[in-house]
Write an enzyme that holds these catalytic residues in place. Structure first.
Site, PDB file in Angstrom:
ATOM      1  N   HIS A 149       0.825  -1.225   0.000  1.00  0.00           N
ATOM      2  CA  HIS A 149       0.000   0.000   0.000  1.00  0.00           C
ATOM      3  C   HIS A 149       0.852   1.266   0.000  1.00  0.00           C
ATOM      4  O   HIS A 149       0.378   2.354   0.347  1.00  0.00           O
ATOM      5  CB  HIS A 149      -0.961  -0.007   1.189  1.00  0.00           C
ATOM      6  CG  HIS A 149      -2.039  -1.034   1.060  1.00  0.00           C
ATOM      7  ND1 HIS A 149      -2.816  -1.430   2.126  1.00  0.00           N
ATOM      8  CD2 HIS A 149      -2.466  -1.754   0.003  1.00  0.00           C
ATOM      9  CE1 HIS A 149      -3.675  -2.361   1.719  1.00  0.00           C
ATOM     10  NE2 HIS A 149      -3.489  -2.571   0.434  1.00  0.00           N
ATOM     11  N   CYS A 181       5.450  11.221  -8.426  1.00  0.00           N
ATOM     12  CA  CYS A 181       5.063  12.287  -9.355  1.00  0.00           C
ATOM     13  C   CYS A 181       3.929  11.774 -10.232  1.00  0.00           C
ATOM     14  O   CYS A 181       4.103  10.780 -10.958  1.00  0.00           O
ATOM     15  CB  CYS A 181       6.238  12.703 -10.235  1.00  0.00           C
ATOM     16  SG  CYS A 181       5.757  13.909 -11.500  1.00  0.00           S
ATOM     17  N   CYS A 223       5.118  12.157 -14.275  1.00  0.00           N
ATOM     18  CA  CYS A 223       6.100  11.278 -14.937  1.00  0.00           C
ATOM     19  C   CYS A 223       6.251   9.941 -14.216  1.00  0.00           C
ATOM     20  O   CYS A 223       7.087   9.121 -14.602  1.00  0.00           O
ATOM     21  CB  CYS A 223       7.455  11.990 -15.032  1.00  0.00           C
ATOM     22  SG  CYS A 223       8.319  12.101 -13.456  1.00  0.00           S
ATOM     23  N   CYS A 283      11.093  15.475 -13.417  1.00  0.00           N
ATOM     24  CA  CYS A 283      10.519  16.292 -14.498  1.00  0.00           C
ATOM     25  C   CYS A 283      10.367  17.762 -14.104  1.00  0.00           C
ATOM     26  O   CYS A 283      10.034  18.599 -14.950  1.00  0.00           O
ATOM     27  CB  CYS A 283       9.164  15.723 -14.927  1.00  0.00           C
ATOM     28  SG  CYS A 283       7.856  15.994 -13.701  1.00  0.00           S
ATOM     29  N   THR A 314      -4.033  -7.481  11.598  1.00  0.00           N
ATOM     30  CA  THR A 314      -4.888  -6.885  10.576  1.00  0.00           C
ATOM     31  C   THR A 314      -6.323  -7.364  10.742  1.00  0.00           C
ATOM     32  O   THR A 314      -6.555  -8.529  11.067  1.00  0.00           O
ATOM     33  CB  THR A 314      -4.386  -7.187   9.149  1.00  0.00           C
ATOM     34  OG1 THR A 314      -5.229  -6.526   8.215  1.00  0.00           O
ATOM     35  CG2 THR A 314      -4.333  -8.685   8.856  1.00  0.00           C
ATOM     36  N   SER A 315      -7.282  -6.460  10.523  1.00  0.00           N
ATOM     37  CA  SER A 315      -8.707  -6.780  10.731  1.00  0.00           C
ATOM     38  C   SER A 315      -9.289  -7.539   9.547  1.00  0.00           C
ATOM     39  O   SER A 315     -10.414  -8.028   9.594  1.00  0.00           O
ATOM     40  CB  SER A 315      -9.492  -5.483  10.926  1.00  0.00           C
ATOM     41  OG  SER A 315      -9.347  -4.655   9.772  1.00  0.00           O
ATOM     42  N   GLU A 331      -7.548  -9.954  18.582  1.00  0.00           N
ATOM     43  CA  GLU A 331      -8.865 -10.616  18.586  1.00  0.00           C
ATOM     44  C   GLU A 331      -8.911 -11.563  17.392  1.00  0.00           C
ATOM     45  O   GLU A 331      -8.207 -11.375  16.416  1.00  0.00           O
ATOM     46  CB  GLU A 331      -9.963  -9.560  18.410  1.00  0.00           C
ATOM     47  CG  GLU A 331      -9.814  -8.831  17.095  1.00  0.00           C
ATOM     48  CD  GLU A 331     -10.598  -7.572  16.927  1.00  0.00           C
ATOM     49  OE1 GLU A 331     -10.415  -6.923  15.882  1.00  0.00           O
ATOM     50  OE2 GLU A 331     -11.367  -7.249  17.840  1.00  0.00           O
TER      51      GLU A 331
HETATM   52  C1  BV8 Z   1      -8.530  -1.851  -5.319  1.00  0.00           C
HETATM   53  C2  BV8 Z   1      -2.983   3.171   2.452  1.00  0.00           C
HETATM   54  C3  BV8 Z   1      -9.119  -1.789  -7.591  1.00  0.00           C
HETATM   55  C4  BV8 Z   1      -3.648   4.431   2.841  1.00  0.00           C
HETATM   56  C5  BV8 Z   1      -4.803   1.551   2.397  1.00  0.00           C
HETATM   57  C6  BV8 Z   1     -13.919  -6.567  -2.654  1.00  0.00           C
HETATM   58  C7  BV8 Z   1     -14.931  -6.485  -1.764  1.00  0.00           C
HETATM   59  C8  BV8 Z   1     -15.245  -5.234  -1.158  1.00  0.00           C
HETATM   60  C9  BV8 Z   1     -14.503  -4.062  -1.436  1.00  0.00           C
HETATM   61  C10 BV8 Z   1     -13.484  -4.158  -2.325  1.00  0.00           C
HETATM   62  C11 BV8 Z   1     -13.203  -5.387  -2.943  1.00  0.00           C
HETATM   63  N1  BV8 Z   1     -12.156  -5.181  -3.775  1.00  0.00           N
HETATM   64  C12 BV8 Z   1     -11.782  -3.862  -3.694  1.00  0.00           C
HETATM   65  C13 BV8 Z   1     -12.582  -3.232  -2.825  1.00  0.00           C
HETATM   66  C14 BV8 Z   1     -12.490  -1.839  -2.481  1.00  0.00           C
HETATM   67  C15 BV8 Z   1     -11.437  -1.537  -1.398  1.00  0.00           C
HETATM   68  C16 BV8 Z   1     -11.812  -2.212  -0.119  1.00  0.00           C
HETATM   69  O1  BV8 Z   1     -11.341  -3.283   0.206  1.00  0.00           O
HETATM   70  N2  BV8 Z   1     -12.668  -1.500   0.625  1.00  0.00           N
HETATM   71  C17 BV8 Z   1     -13.042  -2.004   1.975  1.00  0.00           C
HETATM   72  C18 BV8 Z   1     -13.103  -0.788   2.898  1.00  0.00           C
HETATM   73  C19 BV8 Z   1     -14.313  -2.778   1.937  1.00  0.00           C
HETATM   74  N3  BV8 Z   1     -10.107  -1.950  -1.833  1.00  0.00           N
HETATM   75  C20 BV8 Z   1      -9.401  -1.071  -2.586  1.00  0.00           C
HETATM   76  O2  BV8 Z   1      -9.803   0.015  -2.952  1.00  0.00           O
HETATM   77  C21 BV8 Z   1      -7.998  -1.534  -3.004  1.00  0.00           C
HETATM   78  N4  BV8 Z   1      -7.804  -1.239  -4.390  1.00  0.00           N
HETATM   79  O3  BV8 Z   1      -9.305  -2.741  -5.087  1.00  0.00           O
HETATM   80  O4  BV8 Z   1      -8.270  -1.321  -6.557  1.00  0.00           O
HETATM   81  C22 BV8 Z   1      -8.306  -2.640  -8.358  1.00  0.00           C
HETATM   82  C23 BV8 Z   1      -8.193  -3.996  -8.036  1.00  0.00           C
HETATM   83  C24 BV8 Z   1      -7.504  -4.797  -8.875  1.00  0.00           C
HETATM   84  C25 BV8 Z   1      -6.985  -4.241  -9.997  1.00  0.00           C
HETATM   85  C26 BV8 Z   1      -7.082  -2.839 -10.247  1.00  0.00           C
HETATM   86  C27 BV8 Z   1      -7.732  -2.013  -9.377  1.00  0.00           C
HETATM   87  C28 BV8 Z   1      -6.880  -0.711  -2.321  1.00  0.00           C
HETATM   88  C29 BV8 Z   1      -6.969  -0.753  -0.896  1.00  0.00           C
HETATM   89  C30 BV8 Z   1      -5.754  -0.030  -0.272  1.00  0.00           C
HETATM   90  C31 BV8 Z   1      -6.168   1.282   0.343  1.00  0.00           C
HETATM   91  N5  BV8 Z   1      -5.068   1.871   1.126  1.00  0.00           N
HETATM   92  N6  BV8 Z   1      -3.738   2.069   3.064  1.00  0.00           N
HETATM   93  C32 BV8 Z   1      -3.284   4.860   4.235  1.00  0.00           C
HETATM   94  O5  BV8 Z   1      -2.639   4.097   4.964  1.00  0.00           O
HETATM   95  O6  BV8 Z   1      -3.649   6.000   4.537  1.00  0.00           O
HETATM   96  S1  BV8 Z   1      -5.825   0.427   3.214  1.00  0.00           S
HETATM   97  C33 BV8 Z   1      -5.471   0.664   4.924  1.00  0.00           C
HETATM   98  O7  BV8 Z   1      -6.619   0.211   5.597  1.00  0.00           O
HETATM   99  C34 BV8 Z   1      -4.316  -0.181   5.448  1.00  0.00           C
HETATM  100  O8  BV8 Z   1      -3.230  -0.228   4.568  1.00  0.00           O
HETATM  101  C35 BV8 Z   1      -4.993  -1.538   5.641  1.00  0.00           C
HETATM  102  O9  BV8 Z   1      -5.034  -2.235   4.409  1.00  0.00           O
HETATM  103  C36 BV8 Z   1      -6.394  -1.133   6.045  1.00  0.00           C
HETATM  104  C37 BV8 Z   1      -6.447  -1.066   7.546  1.00  0.00           C
HETATM  105  O10 BV8 Z   1      -6.579  -2.342   7.991  1.00  0.00           O
HETATM  106  P1  BV8 Z   1      -5.614  -2.928   9.153  1.00  0.00           P
HETATM  107  O11 BV8 Z   1      -4.185  -2.645   8.847  1.00  0.00           O
HETATM  108  O12 BV8 Z   1      -6.055  -4.303   9.333  1.00  0.00           O
HETATM  109  O13 BV8 Z   1      -5.972  -1.993  10.426  1.00  0.00           O
HETATM  110  P2  BV8 Z   1      -7.318  -2.041  11.308  1.00  0.00           P
HETATM  111  O14 BV8 Z   1      -7.252  -0.851  12.170  1.00  0.00           O
HETATM  112  O15 BV8 Z   1      -8.512  -2.273  10.456  1.00  0.00           O
HETATM  113  O16 BV8 Z   1      -7.149  -3.372  12.222  1.00  0.00           O
HETATM  114  C38 BV8 Z   1      -6.101  -3.441  13.157  1.00  0.00           C
HETATM  115  C39 BV8 Z   1      -6.123  -4.873  13.695  1.00  0.00           C
HETATM  116  O17 BV8 Z   1      -5.014  -4.994  14.589  1.00  0.00           O
HETATM  117  C40 BV8 Z   1      -7.397  -5.204  14.489  1.00  0.00           C
HETATM  118  O18 BV8 Z   1      -7.842  -6.511  14.134  1.00  0.00           O
HETATM  119  C41 BV8 Z   1      -6.915  -5.146  15.953  1.00  0.00           C
HETATM  120  O19 BV8 Z   1      -7.573  -6.118  16.757  1.00  0.00           O
HETATM  121  C42 BV8 Z   1      -5.453  -5.539  15.816  1.00  0.00           C
HETATM  122  N7  BV8 Z   1      -4.581  -4.976  16.869  1.00  0.00           N
HETATM  123  C43 BV8 Z   1      -4.658  -3.734  17.428  1.00  0.00           C
HETATM  124  N8  BV8 Z   1      -3.645  -3.565  18.332  1.00  0.00           N
HETATM  125  C44 BV8 Z   1      -2.906  -4.727  18.297  1.00  0.00           C
HETATM  126  C45 BV8 Z   1      -3.498  -5.618  17.355  1.00  0.00           C
HETATM  127  N9  BV8 Z   1      -3.007  -6.844  17.082  1.00  0.00           N
HETATM  128  C46 BV8 Z   1      -1.894  -7.225  17.795  1.00  0.00           C
HETATM  129  N10 BV8 Z   1      -1.258  -6.414  18.711  1.00  0.00           N
HETATM  130  C47 BV8 Z   1      -1.736  -5.181  19.002  1.00  0.00           C
HETATM  131  N11 BV8 Z   1      -1.110  -4.417  19.902  1.00  0.00           N
END
Ligand code: BV8
Length: 230
Positions: free
Chosen positions: A108, A116, A119, A138, A175-176, A202
């Site tokens: 990600h 850029c 370019c 560029c 990851t969730s 969890e």
């Molecule tokens: C795409 C960068 C098209 C930005 C990020 C299929 C079904 C439904 C939807 C979709 C689908 N396919 C695509 C989609 C759309 C979308 C998507 O999935 N939407 C979701 C919301 C439903 N996906 C996209 O848009 C992707 N692109 O599909 O392009 C395409 C496909 C193919 C070919 C051409 C084009 C792109 C997605 C990437 C977006 N960018 N990040 C930024 O960081 O600002 S995503 C971002 O959110 C993260 O990178 C990560 O991926 C996600 C966050 O999730 P987690 O890291 O899991 O964090 P979260 O807080 O949710 O969970 C934390 C976990 O840790 C919890 O479980 C918690 O219990 C645990 N935890 C907490 N503390 C601890 C712990 N565990 C252990 N120890 C601890 N101390």
């Protein structure tokens, strides 16, 4: 020593939570403070680039000041000392795995990189990014954070799919499992017969063969020493 020829590991925000970097969905997390569609989509950047640049400038400063925790070091240790191949894939945009000595695939993107959009040049970037920041290749003021936003294709997908299709053990860490295509990796690995394990605060899904629940700084060092049979 575990006889796994190839271990593929996917990490999320939970890995860096104990280094003080907010996760996304936990209480008070990033998505509690900002709407995805305001800060993490190409449309958001087109509509209000200053807001998006400020969002990532703040996160870049936080990540630069953060330190790896025991979970990052454990993964670096495994990658360096496991006889088989260890592929680290991270959804995280911080560089704490690199600071711990590991070499992850940033599917990600990364805060410490700029892109850029004219370019397509990508380069290491520190400090604050502004709309007037020039591209060193560029010269145009067409720079954006080198982050994969929603609706954009993640990086290194061909390599990642090849690794998933040839692994013997798949681990999902902190990851969730809500964002695709990353959320589909465990099933892909399971379909080719790999063992799958989740290490998280969890249980996020019943699909895993095994799980270790607890803070990553507790579960990871133990899991790695079991794999390295220390
Ligand atoms: C795409 C960068 C098209 C930005 C990020 C299929 C079904 C439904 C939807 C979709 C689908 N396919 C695509 C989609 C759309 C979308 C998507 O999935 N939407 C979701 C919301 C439903 N996906 C996209 O848009 C992707 N692109 O599909 O392009 C395409 C496909 C193919 C070919 C051409 C084009 C792109 C997605 C990437 C977006 N960018 N990040 C930024 O960081 O600002 S995503 C971002 O959110 C993260 O990178 C990560 O991926 C996600 C966050 O999730 P987690 O890291 O899991 O964090 P979260 O807080 O949710 O969970 C934390 C976990 O840790 C919890 O479980 C918690 O219990 C645990 N935890 C907490 N503390 C601890 C712990 N565990 C252990 N120890 C601890 N101390």
């Amino acid at each position: 020593m575990s006889d796994h020829e190839k271990i593929v590991i996917l990490t999320g925000a939970g890995l860096s939570a104990e280094s003080g970097l907010s996760t996304f969905r936990d209480a008070g997390g990033l998505w509690a403070q900002h709407r995805i569609e305001d800060v993490a989509t190409p449309d958001a950047f087109a509509k209000d680039p200053a807001l998006v640049l400020d969002f990532y400038n703040k996160r870049r400063a936080q990540a630069a000041a953060a330190h790896p925790n025991a979970a990052h070091y454990a993964l670096a240790d495994l990658q360096q000392n496991h006889p088989g191949e260890v592929i680290l894939i991270t959804q995280n945009v911080d560089d704490l795995l690199e600071k711990a000595g590991a070499q992850p695939i940033h599917m990600h993107g990364a805060l410490a990189s700029a892109l850029c959009f004219h370019c397509k040049n990508r380069w290491t970037f520190t400090g604050d990014m502004h709309q007037t920041t020039p591209c060193p290749a560029c010269g145009r003021q067409t720079v954006r954070p080198d982050i994969v936003w929603f609706g954009e294709m993640p990086y290194s997908m061909d390599d990642i799919l090849t690794h998933l299709e040839t692994c013997t053990l798949f681990a999902s860490i902190g990851t969730s499992g809500r964002v695709y295509p990353a959320a589909g990796f465990a099933q892909l690995a399971q379909d080719i017969g790999a063992q799958t394990i989740e290490l998280n605060m969890e249980a996020t899904s019943p699909q895993f063969h095994a799980r270790r629940i607890g803070p990553a700084t507790d579960t990871l060092p133990k899991w790695v020493s079991d794999l390295l049979q220390r």
